[in-house]
Design a protein around this motif. Structure first.
Motif, mmCIF file in Angstrom:
data_model
loop_
_atom_site.group_PDB
_atom_site.id
_atom_site.type_symbol
_atom_site.label_atom_id
_atom_site.label_comp_id
_atom_site.label_asym_id
_atom_site.label_seq_id
_atom_site.Cartn_x
_atom_site.Cartn_y
_atom_site.Cartn_z
ATOM 1 N N TYR A 139 -9.520 127.671 34.099
ATOM 2 C CA TYR A 139 -9.555 126.432 33.320
ATOM 3 C C TYR A 139 -10.147 125.313 34.162
ATOM 4 C CZ TYR A 139 -6.657 128.772 29.915
ATOM 5 O OH TYR A 139 -6.195 129.650 28.971
ATOM 6 N N ASP A 140 -10.947 124.485 33.530
ATOM 7 C CA ASP A 140 -11.535 123.315 34.182
ATOM 8 C C ASP A 140 -10.872 122.056 33.652
ATOM 9 O OD1 ASP A 140 -13.612 124.677 35.669
ATOM 10 O OD2 ASP A 140 -14.656 124.956 33.747
ATOM 11 N N ILE A 141 -10.759 121.071 34.515
ATOM 12 C CA ILE A 141 -10.335 119.745 34.062
ATOM 13 C C ILE A 141 -11.569 119.092 33.469
ATOM 14 C CG2 ILE A 141 -9.511 117.466 34.775
ATOM 15 C CD1 ILE A 141 -7.940 118.897 37.020
ATOM 16 N N ILE A 142 -11.543 118.840 32.179
ATOM 17 C CA ILE A 142 -12.711 118.250 31.511
ATOM 18 C C ILE A 142 -12.501 116.777 31.194
ATOM 19 C CG2 ILE A 142 -13.514 120.457 30.597
ATOM 20 C CD1 ILE A 142 -12.348 119.477 27.837
ATOM 21 N N GLY A 143 -11.293 116.300 31.497
ATOM 22 C CA GLY A 143 -11.019 114.889 31.268
ATOM 23 C C GLY A 143 -9.709 114.490 31.911
ATOM 24 N N THR A 144 -9.619 113.226 32.243
ATOM 25 C CA THR A 144 -8.386 112.660 32.787
ATOM 26 C C THR A 144 -7.981 111.489 31.912
ATOM 27 O OG1 THR A 144 -8.989 113.291 35.040
ATOM 28 C CG2 THR A 144 -7.332 111.554 34.808
ATOM 29 N N ILE A 145 -6.741 111.484 31.494
ATOM 30 C CA ILE A 145 -6.203 110.386 30.711
ATOM 31 C C ILE A 145 -5.377 109.540 31.685
ATOM 32 C CG2 ILE A 145 -4.890 109.723 28.669
ATOM 33 C CD1 ILE A 145 -5.173 112.755 27.796
ATOM 34 N N PRO A 146 -5.899 108.386 32.085
ATOM 35 C CA PRO A 146 -5.193 107.582 33.092
ATOM 36 C C PRO A 146 -3.840 107.092 32.594
ATOM 37 C CG PRO A 146 -7.456 106.818 32.788
ATOM 38 C CD PRO A 146 -7.163 107.786 31.679
ATOM 39 N N LYS A 147 -2.859 107.201 33.471
ATOM 40 C CA LYS A 147 -1.513 106.672 33.219
ATOM 41 C C LYS A 147 -0.967 107.098 31.852
ATOM 42 C CE LYS A 147 -2.501 102.796 36.205
ATOM 43 N NZ LYS A 147 -2.637 101.366 36.352
ATOM 44 N N ALA A 148 -1.185 108.346 31.505
ATOM 45 C CA ALA A 148 -0.821 108.848 30.178
ATOM 46 C C ALA A 148 0.623 109.308 30.064
ATOM 47 C CB ALA A 148 -1.745 110.007 29.805
ATOM 48 N N TYR A 149 1.295 109.471 31.184
ATOM 49 C CA TYR A 149 2.632 110.067 31.157
ATOM 50 C C TYR A 149 3.599 109.230 31.974
ATOM 51 C CZ TYR A 149 6.025 113.855 30.811
ATOM 52 O OH TYR A 149 7.130 114.598 30.513
ATOM 53 N N ARG A 150 4.739 108.900 31.356
ATOM 54 C CA ARG A 150 5.777 108.135 32.059
ATOM 55 C C ARG A 150 6.740 109.110 32.738
ATOM 56 N NH1 ARG A 150 5.788 105.488 27.075
ATOM 57 N NH2 ARG A 150 7.800 106.449 26.571
ATOM 58 N N HIS A 151 6.437 109.409 33.980
ATOM 59 C CA HIS A 151 7.252 110.336 34.765
ATOM 60 C C HIS A 151 8.509 109.597 35.231
ATOM 61 C CE1 HIS A 151 8.419 113.082 37.973
ATOM 62 N NE2 HIS A 151 7.598 113.967 37.424
ATOM 63 N N PRO A 152 9.690 110.211 35.104
ATOM 64 C CA PRO A 152 10.926 109.499 35.440
ATOM 65 C C PRO A 152 11.073 109.137 36.921
ATOM 66 C CG PRO A 152 11.388 111.798 34.995
ATOM 67 C CD PRO A 152 9.951 111.565 34.636
ATOM 68 N N LYS A 153 10.384 109.865 37.791
ATOM 69 C CA LYS A 153 10.485 109.592 39.231
ATOM 70 C C LYS A 153 9.229 108.935 39.795
ATOM 71 C CE LYS A 153 13.421 113.631 39.716
ATOM 72 N NZ LYS A 153 13.325 115.059 39.874
ATOM 73 N N LEU A 154 8.091 109.265 39.254
ATOM 74 C CA LEU A 154 6.815 108.820 39.816
ATOM 75 C C LEU A 154 6.186 107.646 39.075
ATOM 76 C CD1 LEU A 154 5.286 112.377 40.404
ATOM 77 C CD2 LEU A 154 6.511 110.940 42.059
ATOM 78 N N GLY A 155 6.764 107.262 37.952
ATOM 79 C CA GLY A 155 6.166 106.206 37.141
ATOM 80 C C GLY A 155 5.000 106.751 36.337
ATOM 81 N N LEU A 156 4.040 105.902 36.037
ATOM 82 C CA LEU A 156 2.894 106.323 35.227
ATOM 83 C C LEU A 156 1.974 107.236 36.031
ATOM 84 C CD1 LEU A 156 2.050 102.958 33.429
ATOM 85 C CD2 LEU A 156 3.132 104.990 32.440
ATOM 86 N N VAL A 157 1.728 108.418 35.485
ATOM 87 C CA VAL A 157 0.817 109.379 36.118
ATOM 88 C C VAL A 157 -0.233 109.813 35.104
ATOM 89 C CG1 VAL A 157 2.530 110.213 37.799
ATOM 90 C CG2 VAL A 157 2.288 111.378 35.588
ATOM 91 N N ASP A 158 -1.338 110.324 35.616
ATOM 92 C CA ASP A 158 -2.424 110.801 34.769
ATOM 93 C C ASP A 158 -2.056 112.133 34.112
ATOM 94 O OD1 ASP A 158 -3.815 108.633 35.827
ATOM 95 O OD2 ASP A 158 -5.080 109.870 37.138
#
Length: 160
Positions: free
Chosen positions: A132-151
């Motif tokens: 699988y290839d990464i074909i796109g990055t969604i910036p700050k798309a996920y609110r991680h409970p420990k890391l804050g906003l992650v891609d």
């Protein structure tokens, strides 16, 4: 070891499913989702759902569905969950390889993961190893409970 998921299998897998969504580290599912809603999401809405069973215990599962409709319905989408007690044993690889074969048998030509949380390094690494290839990055798309906003990544593989 991998077979179609039954309602009884989902009931047995529910504690793992619930634990994973409560952790809020990998899935953008409502952590307050109840068992019936989860069953609908994982087993009724997709085309197929499968389980990995060993010694009468459901250790992992995946669903398979079309990623889109109409002219893009040749691209499949899957979601995978592995019991925390069974991780590191190659189950995710086995489920992913199984899902790719199932997708081809169902007439799909590609597979896309729409939101792989970038901090889920084990999954990202495995998907890359499986082509699988990464074909796109969604910036700050996920609110991680420990890391804050992650891609989140959009990952894609042509299956044929």
């Amino acid at each position: 070891m991998i077979r179609a998921m039954t309602k009884q299998d989902f009931v047995a897998f529910w504690p793992v499913f619930k634990e994973i969504i409560l952790q809020q580290e990998t899935y953008a599912f409502d952590p307050q989702m109840d068992e019936e809603c989860a069953y609908q999401l994982w087993c009724e809405q997709p085309l197929k759902s499968f389980v990995y069973v060993e010694n009468d215990k459901v250790l992992g599962s995946y669903y398979l569905k079309a990623n889109a409709m109409g002219p893009s319905d040749h691209i499949s989408n899957c979601g995978y969950m592995i019991s925390p007690h069974a991780r590191g044993k190659g189950l995710a690889r086995k489920l992913c390889e199984h899902s790719q074969k199932q997708a081809l048998e169902l007439g799909f030509r590609a597979m896309q993961f729409n939101s792989v949380v970038s901090s889920n390094e084990v999954a990202v690494s495995l998907w890359k190893k499986l082509g699988y290839d990464i074909i796109g990055t969604i910036p700050k798309a996920y609110r991680h409970p420990k890391l804050g906003l992650v891609d989140s990544y959009i990952m894609y593989k042509w299956l044929e």
